[in-house]
Design a protein around this motif. Structure first.
Motif, short mmCIF file in Angstrom:
data_model
loop_
_atom_site.label_atom_id
_atom_site.label_comp_id
_atom_site.label_asym_id
_atom_site.label_seq_id
_atom_site.Cartn_x
_atom_site.Cartn_y
_atom_site.Cartn_z
N SER A 1 4.69 2.67 -5.62
CA SER A 1 5.14 2.69 -4.89
C SER A 1 6.63 3.25 -4.23
CB SER A 1 5.26 1.04 -4.16
OG SER A 1 4.33 -0.21 -4.01
N THR B 1 0.63 6.81 3.71
CA THR B 1 -0.71 6.94 3.37
C THR B 1 -1.28 8.62 4.55
OG1 THR B 1 -1.03 4.88 4.27
CG2 THR B 1 -1.56 4.69 2.28
N ILE C 1 -0.55 10.31 -5.19
CA ILE C 1 -1.22 9.39 -5.08
C ILE C 1 -0.92 10.13 -2.74
CG2 ILE C 1 -2.07 8.02 -3.69
CD1 ILE C 1 -1.99 6.09 -6.50
N GLN D 1 -5.05 2.97 -4.99
CA GLN D 1 -3.75 2.37 -5.41
C GLN D 1 -3.72 0.82 -6.13
OE1 GLN D 1 -0.76 3.61 -5.55
NE2 GLN D 1 0.30 1.57 -3.88
N GLY E 1 2.92 7.87 -8.09
CA GLY E 1 2.60 7.51 -6.27
C GLY E 1 3.20 8.55 -5.68
N LYS F 1 1.24 -1.14 -0.03
CA LYS F 1 -0.23 -0.27 -0.01
C LYS F 1 1.05 1.33 0.02
CE LYS F 1 -3.46 -2.16 1.94
NZ LYS F 1 -5.17 -2.04 1.32
N LEU F 2 0.46 2.22 -0.71
CA LEU F 2 1.26 3.50 -1.08
C LEU F 2 2.32 3.76 -0.18
CD1 LEU F 2 2.24 5.25 -2.41
CD2 LEU F 2 -0.37 6.61 -1.71
#
Length: 267
Positions: free
Chosen positions: A171, A17, A89, A151, A86, A9-10
């Motif tokens: 990522s 995040t 986000i 993502q 990436g 996850k990002l």
């Protein structure tokens, strides 16, 4: 073997995040990043909610200061688009943390445009629309959920067409932006506990290994990132020692430089 990037996850890629709702509380006496993480394929992956929750408890953070509205340059090279996606986000999570609705809406549109550039727009169209609608209503938890789903959808779509390497670059872009912000926060109000959140040597090795496996992507930026990770590694891989304020500042300088290179076209 299930592709690691599919679950990466990002910010989980190192704190990106920023999807936290924790309020300030008394600072913990010790921060153990391993207790705020999970293991995927033997790589320690910090959980963003836990890590940034711990960071907030170490002192209040003015997230508005880190909202970035510059949309960046337009690129044609897919690896560069993936890196930029990436970072964008990641910026979305920062804007949510600051509760900046106009910035979140702009980022939702930017994410959709970048996804189009790497051929996965269809996978995130509904997410982008939901991000904008939730931002209009100031439903920040909903925005966080849609950013996370975006993502996952982007990475799943790339993995399905065997573009795992681009998924890994998404990522990596998120990790670099997250680390840039984290080190900025810690540099301004240094504490041993805050610096300990950077102690992610396995994650750094993961990125170094993946970059070495991309000889087909012959762009200078990826070579620059590889060189920078070599420089960062001894700063965070300190064993049982503490990461110093000087090291945090140096990591911030490096990630800031790389962040500018990702978002800006070379002359």
């Amino acid at each position: 073997m299930i592709p690691f990037a599919r679950y990466f996850k990002l910010s989980a890629v190192a704190i990106i995040t920023l999807s936290i709702g924790a309020h300030a509380a008394q600072a913990p006496q010790h921060v153990d990043v391993k207790q705020l993480s999970k293991k995927v394929e033997d790589v320690v992956v910090p959980l963003p909610n836990e890590v940034f929750g711990a960071l907030n408890k170490l002192g209040s953070v003015n997230w508005h200061e880190y909202v970035r509205t510059d949309k960046g340059s337009n690129f044609t090279e897919r690896p560069r688009i993936a890196l930029l996606l990436g970072t964008v986000i990641a910026d979305g999570f920062i804007a949510v943390q600051a509760e900046d609705a106009p910035a979140v809406k702009d980022i939702g549109q930017r994410v959709q445009a970048l996804a189009r550039g790497i051929g996965v727009e269809r996978s995130i169209t509904q997410h982008a629309k939901a991000i904008i609608e939730a931002a209009d209503k100031r439903r920040w938890d909903g925005v966080r959920q849609e950013l996370d789903r975006t993502q996952n959808s982007v990475q799943q779509a790339m993995n399905e067409v065997h573009d795992e390497k681009l998924s890994q670059l998404v990522s990596l872009g998120g990790w670099l932006r997250g680390t840039e912000v984290l080190t900025s926060v810690v540099t301004k109000h240094y504490s041993v506990e805050g610096a300990e959140l950077l102690h992610q040597p396995d994650l750094l090795v993961y990125f170094q290994t993946r970059l070495q496996g991309m000889p087909e992507h012959k762009i200078q930026l990826l070579q620059d990132i590889q060189g920078a990770l070599v420089e960062v590694r001894p700063l965070i891989d300190v064993g049982n020692a503490k990461i110093s304020a000087t090291s945090v500042k140096r990591i911030h300088e490096i990630t800031t430089r790389l962040g500018a290179a990702i978002t800006t076209k070379s002359p």
